[in-house]
Design a protein around this motif. Sequence first.
Motif, short mmCIF file in Angstrom:
data_model
loop_
_atom_site.label_atom_id
_atom_site.label_comp_id
_atom_site.label_asym_id
_atom_site.label_seq_id
_atom_site.Cartn_x
_atom_site.Cartn_y
_atom_site.Cartn_z
N ASP A 10 43.09 46.04 40.20
CA ASP A 10 42.66 44.78 40.81
C ASP A 10 43.32 43.60 40.08
N SER A 11 44.08 42.79 40.82
CA SER A 11 44.87 41.72 40.20
C SER A 11 44.00 40.71 39.47
N HIS A 34 44.71 32.59 38.57
CA HIS A 34 43.74 32.85 39.64
C HIS A 34 44.00 31.93 40.84
N ALA A 35 44.27 30.65 40.57
CA ALA A 35 44.49 29.69 41.67
C ALA A 35 45.72 30.06 42.49
N ILE A 36 46.81 30.40 41.82
CA ILE A 36 48.04 30.78 42.52
C ILE A 36 47.81 32.07 43.31
N HIS A 37 47.15 33.03 42.69
CA HIS A 37 46.93 34.31 43.37
C HIS A 37 46.04 34.15 44.60
N ASN A 62 48.13 32.96 47.37
CA ASN A 62 49.19 33.90 47.73
C ASN A 62 48.71 34.78 48.89
N VAL A 63 49.25 34.51 50.07
CA VAL A 63 48.76 35.15 51.29
C VAL A 63 48.84 36.67 51.20
N VAL A 64 49.93 37.19 50.64
CA VAL A 64 50.10 38.64 50.59
C VAL A 64 49.45 39.26 49.35
N GLY A 65 48.88 38.41 48.49
CA GLY A 65 48.22 38.94 47.30
C GLY A 65 49.16 39.67 46.37
N ASP A 66 50.40 39.21 46.28
CA ASP A 66 51.42 39.87 45.48
C ASP A 66 51.34 39.36 44.04
N PHE A 67 50.90 40.23 43.11
CA PHE A 67 50.74 39.82 41.72
C PHE A 67 52.08 39.45 41.09
N ASP A 92 55.77 35.19 39.05
CA ASP A 92 57.02 34.44 39.25
C ASP A 92 56.73 32.94 39.36
N MET A 93 55.72 32.61 40.15
CA MET A 93 55.36 31.20 40.34
C MET A 93 54.88 30.58 39.05
#
Length: 660
Positions: free
Chosen positions: A465-466, A504-507, A510-515, A520-521
Amino acid sequence: MSDNDTPWLDGIDGDALPRLITADSPVIRVVAGPGSGKTTGLKRRVQRLVQGEGVSPSKIFVGTFTRAIAAELAEAFGVSVTADELGEGVVAAETVEVATLHSHALRLVRANPTSRPGRILRFLLGYERDAMLYDIGARLPTFPKQNQRKKELNRISAAWADGADLAIAGFVGEMDRWLRRHGGMLIDEVVNIARLGLESGDVDGGEFNHVIIDEYQDLTAAEQQLVEKIWSRNGSLVVLGDDDQSIYRFRYNHPDGIAEFADRWKDEPLLDLSIPDNRRCGRVIVDLANAMMAQAGSSKAPMISRRGEEGELSLVYWPSLSQEINGLAKYMREQKDTRFLVLVPRRFIGYRLKDKIGDDALTAFHEEVLEIPLVQERFALACLAANAADGVAMRTVLGFHSDGNQHGPKRNAAAYQSIVDSELVGVELLEAIEKGELKVSGQGSTHLRARAELALVFFREIGDDSHEVIDVLFDPALATAAGSDKEKRDKAKRDLEQLWTSAHAIHNKNVVGDFAKTLDMLRYRIAMRIPLTDPTVARVNIMTLHGAKGLEADVVIVASVADQIIPGHLPEQPSEAEAIREEQRRLLYVSATRAKKELIISWPKEIDYKEATRNNVRLDGGIRRQGDRKLVKLGRTALLPDIEAQATTGNRWLKDKLSS
């Protein structure tokens, strides 16, 4: 000045701004000081092109150096700049592209892989560059010391910024091999790769018919060359700037670009505009700014105050830094209905002010969140958790000491050289070390093997779980292991909290939930000095002098402008010292001209010796003893000009202010 047929001229007065808005000249240079209204003119010009001339918004590019100004312009045009922060995708049709030049260059490089053959857009952070340089030192005996290698890297970065082509040999060759082997790229390479791609045809040029660049003096020479290559020459190229506001020497900006612009385009019909008006600041503030630039030897005509108000200027000195902080904080606490912009030359002063003011104040500094080795270790593990084949993160993990979270000697570079030629990368290489399939030898081999095993234990225990991974990786409670120094532990805790919140905010966005994309961001924001969390508006906003570019406020306080702090330490070489002194004067000029109604300039006469040495304050003012304490004497910065306004003591100023 307008009717319904020309709404872009509504409320616009004077001569220069209407010409900027309506001119059809193919090349336009606008030299304009702070508060001139040039940003308004820029916005109205775009409005005129779209509404009056029918230009497709997608053929207009508006660029600048700072992300803050790009965000302001993007909001005016109804465009998002944060969505394309990593340079991914293509800007939506029928919208004006508003971006920093670096983010646009990244978009070009990402969209055109032929411009970067065999290179991966995974950007190195500061501590990762250090590991790379130690590895280069192990292979290149002509640069035996790490500080020599850092200087050489700075020289190379400056050459890229100047738009120079470097031969892939020697140091550059070793660096290129290391980056290809580990799958990384330096953030300083991006603009130059895009520039070379445009020159070679690997990237299509002439994408925009109308190119408008704000704060042109803050661009590097390579970015200024990039500007010319993205223009189709079928519309207009407009640059706006002021070399008196050039304050990014440490980022290799090219202020001469605005001065040389007319000569560069002498064969084209060039419209040259100058805007002497200052519509922001009260008269006494403009007078101070003019005196400052006259003392600096500026050849420009003095600014003319157009605000229609006298304004207020206070020059205030205090017996000590502690009394300055207490006095300024008391004043701001008492003025509960007033918003303040507080500018400081050093972050430690800002933190102390915030603590004294309380909840009404917020700091908005760029902080290097990866200064503490413990935090670096956690971020390296996070990068590997996001991408098991991340060779840069793998190398970073292997650079730590086997006991604790400090770096191993020279990042264990000698031991790493014994396995660097393996074709394995990332977690696979760590597993090969653990199994003994890769034989490690040389200084640091014990640390390297232990680090590989510790990292693998971590990866085998961590879940999928990310959000839980973020919780484990950036748990602020880990800061207790940062060492015995309380200041270091507090810094580690703040940094982990920032990483936790931002990840947490970026994730979540992130629409695709890509950790991996989340990391990267996060990494790009750190590399580009972009705030990790969205700025919050407070009654008292505290930031560094550099952070104030593009901002304004009714009341501005510029604190702690002692000469030993600004300009502070200077190089021994006279010409280099003078260059830095003049840029620091321009920095003070930019800071002072943020104020619309009231400007308060303040400085202390003493600072505690331990605080001075810890924060690299110059000690030439003398030292005195007060019991068991040592105090360093300070004086008003020589960057301030001699003007009619008289300096007053802090106690007298505070008494007058609070009684009025």
